[in-house]
Write a protein that holds these residues in place. Structure first.
Motif, short mmCIF file in Angstrom:
data_model
loop_
_atom_site.label_atom_id
_atom_site.label_comp_id
_atom_site.label_asym_id
_atom_site.label_seq_id
_atom_site.Cartn_x
_atom_site.Cartn_y
_atom_site.Cartn_z
N GLU A 203 0.83 -1.21 0.00
CA GLU A 203 0.00 0.00 0.00
C GLU A 203 0.86 1.26 0.00
OE1 GLU A 203 -2.93 2.55 2.96
OE2 GLU A 203 -1.86 0.80 3.70
N SER A 204 1.86 1.29 0.89
CA SER A 204 2.69 2.49 0.99
C SER A 204 3.54 2.69 -0.26
CB SER A 204 3.61 2.38 2.23
OG SER A 204 4.55 1.33 2.08
N GLY A 205 3.87 1.60 -0.96
CA GLY A 205 4.66 1.73 -2.18
C GLY A 205 3.85 2.20 -3.37
N THR A 206 2.52 2.05 -3.31
CA THR A 206 1.69 2.38 -4.46
C THR A 206 0.70 3.51 -4.22
OG1 THR A 206 0.13 0.62 -3.79
CG2 THR A 206 1.80 0.05 -5.43
N ASN A 207 0.60 4.03 -2.99
CA ASN A 207 -0.40 5.07 -2.77
C ASN A 207 0.12 6.49 -2.92
OD1 ASN A 207 0.99 5.56 -0.39
ND2 ASN A 207 -0.67 5.00 0.97
N ASP A 208 1.45 6.66 -3.02
CA ASP A 208 2.00 8.00 -3.23
C ASP A 208 1.49 8.65 -4.51
OD1 ASP A 208 3.36 7.65 -0.89
OD2 ASP A 208 5.29 7.20 -1.81
N PRO A 209 1.40 7.89 -5.64
CA PRO A 209 0.90 8.52 -6.87
C PRO A 209 -0.50 9.12 -6.71
CG PRO A 209 1.98 6.45 -7.40
CD PRO A 209 1.90 6.53 -5.90
N MET A 210 -1.37 8.44 -5.98
CA MET A 210 -2.72 8.98 -5.77
C MET A 210 -2.66 10.28 -4.98
SD MET A 210 -5.97 8.91 -6.07
CE MET A 210 -6.51 7.30 -6.64
N ALA A 211 -1.84 10.31 -3.93
CA ALA A 211 -1.71 11.53 -3.12
C ALA A 211 -1.12 12.67 -3.94
CB ALA A 211 -0.84 11.25 -1.89
N VAL A 212 -0.12 12.37 -4.76
CA VAL A 212 0.48 13.39 -5.62
C VAL A 212 -0.55 13.92 -6.61
CG1 VAL A 212 2.22 13.84 -7.40
CG2 VAL A 212 2.82 12.47 -5.38
N PHE A 213 -1.30 13.01 -7.23
CA PHE A 213 -2.31 13.42 -8.21
C PHE A 213 -3.36 14.33 -7.56
CE2 PHE A 213 -6.62 12.60 -9.80
CZ PHE A 213 -6.51 13.12 -11.08
N LEU A 214 -3.87 13.93 -6.40
CA LEU A 214 -4.89 14.72 -5.73
C LEU A 214 -4.35 16.09 -5.31
CD1 LEU A 214 -6.59 12.00 -3.47
CD2 LEU A 214 -7.52 13.04 -5.55
N THR A 215 -3.12 16.11 -4.80
CA THR A 215 -2.52 17.37 -4.36
C THR A 215 -2.36 18.34 -5.52
OG1 THR A 215 -1.31 16.27 -2.57
CG2 THR A 215 -0.49 18.41 -3.28
N ILE A 216 -1.78 17.88 -6.61
CA ILE A 216 -1.58 18.74 -7.78
C ILE A 216 -2.92 19.18 -8.37
CG2 ILE A 216 -0.67 18.82 -10.14
CD1 ILE A 216 1.57 16.98 -9.22
N SER A 217 -3.90 18.28 -8.38
CA SER A 217 -5.21 18.60 -8.93
C SER A 217 -5.89 19.71 -8.14
CB SER A 217 -6.09 17.35 -8.94
OG SER A 217 -5.56 16.36 -9.79
N PHE A 218 -5.85 19.63 -6.81
CA PHE A 218 -6.49 20.65 -6.00
C PHE A 218 -5.74 21.99 -6.08
CE2 PHE A 218 -8.56 17.01 -3.77
CZ PHE A 218 -9.87 17.40 -4.01
N ILE A 219 -4.42 21.94 -6.23
CA ILE A 219 -3.67 23.18 -6.42
C ILE A 219 -4.07 23.84 -7.74
CG2 ILE A 219 -1.36 24.14 -6.86
CD1 ILE A 219 -0.25 22.15 -4.86
N GLU A 220 -4.22 23.03 -8.78
CA GLU A 220 -4.65 23.57 -10.07
C GLU A 220 -6.06 24.16 -9.98
OE1 GLU A 220 -4.24 20.44 -12.88
OE2 GLU A 220 -2.05 20.63 -13.05
N LEU A 221 -6.93 23.53 -9.23
CA LEU A 221 -8.27 24.07 -9.05
C LEU A 221 -8.25 25.41 -8.32
CD1 LEU A 221 -10.29 20.85 -8.06
CD2 LEU A 221 -10.39 22.09 -10.22
#
Length: 494
Positions: free
Chosen positions: A159-177
């Motif tokens: 889980e910890s090896g594969t969940n960073d991409p989701m957190a990065v995607f959500l973070t960048i998406s909300f910054i763009e919003l």
């Protein structure tokens, strides 16, 4: 000129002292019952301008660069050490936790952040996205050497090896919003599938290419093979990130492929990356510790908000996310409770907290300070009690044994032969057989057997036992036949 030389020498001296301090704190972290990452952060805070004043550092861009580079190395090392036979049995719950679990955790924290931090809904969801994922560096470090049940430990690591991409995607998406006047929601949805899909494809492809290249190329020095493997990790991240896909996911997938391939100089590659990952972990947490100013962090307003948000994350948001995202996956209530408690936060949230600072968002400094405090309390409280909770919930397995011996394995390139290490498990095909009863290929020689820390000289009547570690000299063309000969029966996860 003299002043410049003094500055360089001073910098090198500080780097050496910080690494020494990091290694010493790692040594004593187990005795103190405190995760090493907490002590690394404290070393950075102590060395900073609000501490002893050795280093003044307030550049989030450099911190982000060092943090991402360190995460690449740490994810690569973690993936190398993970076996396909283990990961495929926990793929479903791990991926569910890494996607649905992150979204649910982020949403739960966002609702709390909206009212506790008094920010807009978009800013609240940005905060939730930043702290939504567990941290590979923290989880790998805390679980290493622990006798947690194999299935639970493997689930947390995957889980910890594969969940960073989701957190990065959500973070960048909300910054763009937040910064965009006319956000394109449809484009963001397509971007998610692009990032995750190509991250997996590129990681798998480059992992296969790396494995083939490592085995085919004949380098003059054995020390170049670990560097060659590491170069592929950096290449995998950069190439994937440059096309807008998830570089961190690609690195972890590539490491899984490389680590489960039949590699030449395998031992050297693994040991080099293990040491380098430790160095990058020390460097990353020390740098992140330098970035925070304790006079701002330990303000009563930040402490109260941080404690409340941290408790809500640990006791409400994460447990709800775990219980919902693992429905029907065969985990008991005790196991799901443990998975919820073991969701450590670490470097990733702090690194992601630099994104709003670089974007110049209004509440970025508030977010950074609160997130740092949340990570500190999560690592300190959860990280130091994982073993205790596992024992109380009766979720411990066989105690992991760290070999007391040390033997450098070599690949004898000119002689086309290798010395390989084989560990005999309880469900190994040849367990309890004598060496004379095993049909070895003609170009194979068992050189040594390590049994409970003692060296056993092999003979025909030597009977193999579970836990034995064999060092076998084998011609390269017979290597796969020997591995098949010593293969385990279908393993069972605890």
């Amino acid at each position: 000129m003299m002043n410049q030389a003094f500055s360089i020498d001073y910098f090198i001296l500080l780097a050496g002292l910080l690494l020494v301090a990091g290694v010493i704190t790692a040594k004593f972290s187990t005795r103190l019952g405190v995760p090493a990452l907490v002590l690394f952060l404290l070393v950075g805070m102590l060395a900073g301008s609000d501490g002893l004043g050795f280093i003044y550092f307030d550049n989030p861009t450099y911190a982000q660069l060092i943090g991402i580079l360190a995460l690449v190395i740490i994810l690569f090392e973690g993936g190398l050490q993970t076996k396909w036979s283990t990961i495929k049995r926990v793929a479903a719950p791990s991926l569910s936790l890494a996607t649905i679990g992150v979204i649910l955790t982020s949403s739960g924290v966002a609702v709390a952040a909206k009212f506790i931090l008094d920010v807009s809904w978009l800013e609240a969801f940005l905060f939730g996205a930043i702290v939504g994922s567990t941290d590979a560096a923290a989880v790998f470090a805390v679980l290493k050497g622990k006798n947690i049940r194999k299935r639970l430990g493997s689930t947390l690591e995957a889980e910890s090896g594969t969940n960073d991409p989701m957190a990065v995607f959500l973070t960048i998406s909300f910054i763009e919003l937040l910064v965009s006047d006319q956000p394109n929601y449809l484009f963001m949805l397509g971007s998610f599938f692009w990032q995750m899909g190509l991250g997996i494809v590129f990681g798998f492809a480059l992992g296969k290419i790396a494995s083939l290249a490592i085995n085919r190329i004949n380098l003059d020095s054995s020390g170049l093979y670990p560097v060659f493997a590491l170069a592929f990790a950096l290449l995998t991240y950069s190439v994937t990130a440059l096309i807008g896909a998830s570089g961190l996911l690609a690195v972890y997938i590539a490491a899984l492929v490389i680590g489960n391939s039949d590699l030449t100089y395998r031992h050297s590659i693994f040991r080099f990356n293990e040491g380098f990952a430790w160095m990058m972990q020390i460097l990353m947490f020390v740098i992140l510790g330098l970035l925070v100013f304790p006079t701002q962090l330990f303000d009563w307003d930040i402490i109260i908000r941080g404690v409340v948000l941290s408790l809500l994350l640990m006791l409400v948001a994460r447990p709800i996310a775990v219980f919902l995202s693992t429905i029907g996956m065969g985990f008991s209530v005790k196991e799901r409770t443990f998975l919820a408690w073991a969701g450590l936060r670490g470097a990733v949230p702090i690194v992601l907290a630099t994104f709003p600072m670089i974007a110049g968002l209004e509440n970025s400094q508030l977010f950074f300070n609160v997130i740092f405090f949340v990570v500190l309390t999560s690592a300190l409280i959860q990280g130091s009690t994982i073993s205790f909770f596992a024992e109380k919930l009766h979720l411990t397995g066989t105690q992991k044994q760290t070999p007391l011996h040390s033997l450098e394995l070599v690949s004898i390139g000119k002689a086309n032969a290798e010395i390989i290490e084989i560990e005999i498990s309880e469900n190994n095909i040849v367990a309890n057989q004598s060496l004379a009863e095993i049909s070895f290929p003609k170009d194979v020689l068992v050189n040594a057997i390590i049994r409970q820390g003692d060296l056993i000289t092999p003979a025909g009547d030597t009977r193999l036992q579970a836990g034995d570690i064999l060092y076998v000299l084998v011609a390269k063309q017979s290597k796969q036949a020997v591995k098949t000969l010593f293969a385990d029966k279908e393993p069972m996860l605890d």
